[in-house]
Design an enzyme around this catalytic site. Structure first.
Site, PDB file in Angstrom:
ATOM      1  N   GLU A 114      -4.466  -0.481 -14.659  1.00  0.00           N
ATOM      2  CA  GLU A 114      -3.781  -1.639 -13.773  1.00  0.00           C
ATOM      3  C   GLU A 114      -2.548  -1.705 -13.240  1.00  0.00           C
ATOM      4  O   GLU A 114      -2.447  -1.862 -12.042  1.00  0.00           O
ATOM      5  CB  GLU A 114      -3.994  -3.037 -14.752  1.00  0.00           C
ATOM      6  CG  GLU A 114      -3.844  -4.159 -14.168  1.00  0.00           C
ATOM      7  CD  GLU A 114      -3.827  -5.363 -14.926  1.00  0.00           C
ATOM      8  OE1 GLU A 114      -5.101  -5.573 -15.731  1.00  0.00           O
ATOM      9  OE2 GLU A 114      -3.077  -6.298 -15.147  1.00  0.00           O
ATOM     10  N   ASP A 115      -1.769  -1.135 -13.731  1.00  0.00           N
ATOM     11  CA  ASP A 115      -0.388  -1.131 -13.534  1.00  0.00           C
ATOM     12  C   ASP A 115       0.334   0.389 -12.958  1.00  0.00           C
ATOM     13  O   ASP A 115       1.534   0.419 -12.579  1.00  0.00           O
ATOM     14  CB  ASP A 115       0.403  -1.483 -14.487  1.00  0.00           C
ATOM     15  CG  ASP A 115       0.557  -3.066 -14.945  1.00  0.00           C
ATOM     16  OD1 ASP A 115      -0.174  -3.641 -13.948  1.00  0.00           O
ATOM     17  OD2 ASP A 115       0.407  -3.438 -16.129  1.00  0.00           O
TER      18      ASP A 115
END
Ligand code: MN
Length: 596
Positions: A114-115
């Site tokens: 996600e990051d």
């Protein structure tokens, strides 16, 4: 067995350790140190994990930590700590629960996709399909693609992933617990928003999965953020209970004597309530000061029947309080919790709560679905397996095939989680329904057709209106149009009635009745709804292929290629099935994988 652990301790709340313990820890570590690195942040994690799973592979933990640390390098949390402290803490919570190595690896990597620039494909290549599935299950949908629906879509995606592998939810709960514990850097408004969202879905999910060890900590941290004054007052009360320990020792000694006299072999331990549970009883009873009865747990070393023998011994020693006995062994809660509860008038006329259970019941009541990971000995044990929670999860997933709209799915999930359950009997089987359910709810539980065609019902042998509220233990019979022996008046209305929506309780019945009328009145849907449904349909179809979309660009390009004036028009075509979602998704995937 760690009955004494009580509130928080089971999950190793980060309390500062006394200096002596630190020194011993360091000396031990350098003595055992095979890496020769004293500051290795993975050491505590590995040690916790190995204490529960002695033959676990520590190498893979080290490898996944190294990748996570490398990918998150330079990122900071709002508190100012390096980002990697978060996945490490989440993995530590999973390790304290006793989860397996795969869960810990996925926990360490849970935010990379996600990051950071680490892709799901790379993760799959490095750690295999199981870890990839777990990480994907907790990865949020992109707001750019799903807009406002992103949050609801994310929860649905997580539940779908958990249907295949329940460890997804364990990681998500640990993630939220750590985030909630580190909210102090946020504004009061965003703390309240996150705490409320946690209370809304994740706490009830945790409860339904039976992981009390985790739920206690979640409960308390929610209370801390939402009711800081009440939290402080209860904290003050718990820290200053004069004579409390002496009183509990006396109760324990007398209980042990009574049990021995009755030849029941059992361990007795004080079992303090957690803050949230004290707060709830205080508010419910309208008390001015924290309401907190002393409580003990009696863990019998023997078969189930010994619990009742222990109950007899306790009731022989102290007079039971009428109306406070509950038998969750004969009628288990819907989350595998099994125990006897009673309240007695103890020494000095003070009320004492008593929990009585076997060791197996105790393990399950603490760890729920995590039990078989923590204690592999139960994996073989069909009777005690976590199957019940998973049956519930599978039923939740049944709706998602009937709901195109993630927000509606979330509303149903919320409703199902919030409800107390009743058990009714029909056609020789037991059915679990939300309390307040009616014969119509039961009919839909028997199947969509049975529901649509439901005409009449008997409750305990008597004809009753379809809107009657069922009670726990009722025996119900449903009569439908297709039953040969039901005589229909020629003009009697067929199919479900709109007014049923006014009294049905279960999500299943609501969804099915809405579906029936949606199919009848399609013209009622607005263009905006069709765009939304088209988008959701493509999202769902993508998920069937284990894919998602990071941006709308490929969709817009495809709309253009297919000759639609804009994306919205294409989405309406998908909703109306003028364009097959499978075909759209195939072309989309081709477009993304081979952009030229
Ligand atoms: Mn996270």
């Amino acid at each position: 067995m760690d009955v004494d652990a009580g509130h928080g301790a089971a999950l190793g709340r980060a309390l500062p350790k006394p200096a002596s313990e630190l020194t011993i820890g360091r000396r031990l570590r350098s003595f055992l140190s095979f890496q020769g690195n004293d500051d290795d942040p993975v050491t505590v994690l590995t040690r916790t994990h190995r204490a529960i799973h002695p033959s676990a592979d520590a190498g893979v933990l080290r490898r996944s930590y190294a990748i996570a640390e490398n990918m998150h390098r330079g990122q900071m949390r709002k508190s100012g700590d390096p980002y990697i402290t978060h996945p490490l803490a989440v993995a530590q919570i999973c390790a304290d629960l006793g989860m397996d190595t795969t869960t810990l690896v996925a926990a360490l990597l849970h935010d990379t996709v996600e990051d950071t620039s680490y892709t799901l494909e790379a993760l799959h290549g490095d750690f295999g399909p199981e870890v990839a599935h777990l990480v994907d299950g907790v990865t949020k949908f992109d707001k750019a693609f799903y807009g406002k629906a992103a949050e609801a879509e994310t929860i649905r995606k997580m539940i779908v992933a958990a249907g295949k592998d329940v460890r997804v939810l364990v990681i998500k709960l640990a993630d939220r617990l750590h985030n909630m514990r580190t909210l102090d850097a946020r504004s009061p408004a965003s703390r309240a928003r996150i705490a409320t969202a946690t209370l809304d879905v994740l706490v009830p999910l945790c409860d339904r999965l039976g992981i009390q060890a985790l739920k206690r900590d979640l409960d308390d941290v929610v209370l801390y953020h939402l009711e800081p004054d009440s939290y402080a007052r209860i904290d003050e009360h718990v820290r200053n209970r004069p004579g409390w320990d002496d009183y509990l020792s006396e109760v324990k000694a007398k209980a042990q004597t009574a049990l021995r006299r009755s030849r029941v072999s059992a361990e007795v331990t004080p079992r303090p309530r957690h803050y949230y549970s004290i707060w709830k009883d205080t508010v419910a009873g309208g008390h001015k000061v924290p309401f907190d009865l002393p409580r003990i747990a009696v863990i019998v070393d023997g078969p189930e029947t010994d619990c009742y023998a222990a109950l007899g011994a306790i009731h022989g020693q102290w007079r039971p309080v009428a109306g406070r006995f509950k038998d969750f062994i004969a009628s288990p809660k819907n989350n595998l919790y099994r125990s006897l509860h009673t309240t007695v008038t103890g020494p000095d006329g003070r009320l004492v709560e008593v929990l009585i259970r076997t060791e197996t019941m105790h393990d399950y009541s603490e760890y729920g679905v995590a039990t078989t990971y923590r204690y592999p000995k139960y994996a073989q044990d069909a009777e005690a397996s976590g199957a019940d929670q998973l049956t519930w999860l599978k039923r939740v997933l049944d709706w998602q095939q009937d709901t195109t709209d993630a927000a509606q799915f979330l509303a149903s999930l919320r409703c199902d989680l919030a409800e107390a359950q009743i058990t009714v009997f029909a056609h020789g089987h037991a059915f679990e329904l939300p309390s307040g359910s009616t014969p119509v709810d039961l009919a839909y539980e028997l199947g969509p057709q049975k529901g649509d065609q439901c005409l009449a019902a008997t409750i305990n042998g008597r004809l009753a209106p379809l809107s009657s509220q069922l009670r726990d233990g009722d025996v119900v019979e449903i009569f439908s149009e297709t039953d040969g022996h039901v005589e229909l008046e020629p003009n009697a209305p067929r199919g479900p009635r709109k007014e049923w929506l006014g009294f049905v309780k279960s999500s299943q019945a609501q969804l099915q009745i809405n579906r029936y009328f949606d199919e009848k009145n399609e013209p009622g849907i607005s263009i905006a709804d069709k765009v939304r449904l088209g988008r959701a349909t493509i999202g769902l179809t993508l998920r069937k292929h284990d894919r998602g979309l990071a941006s709308e660009v490929p969709l817009r390009r495809l709309a253009e290629e297919l000759g639609y004036p804009d994306l919205e028009t294409m989405l309406v075509a998908v909703c109306e099935r003028n364009l097959e979602p499978d075909a759209v998704v195939e072309q989309l995937i081709a477009l993304v994988d081979h952009p030229d």
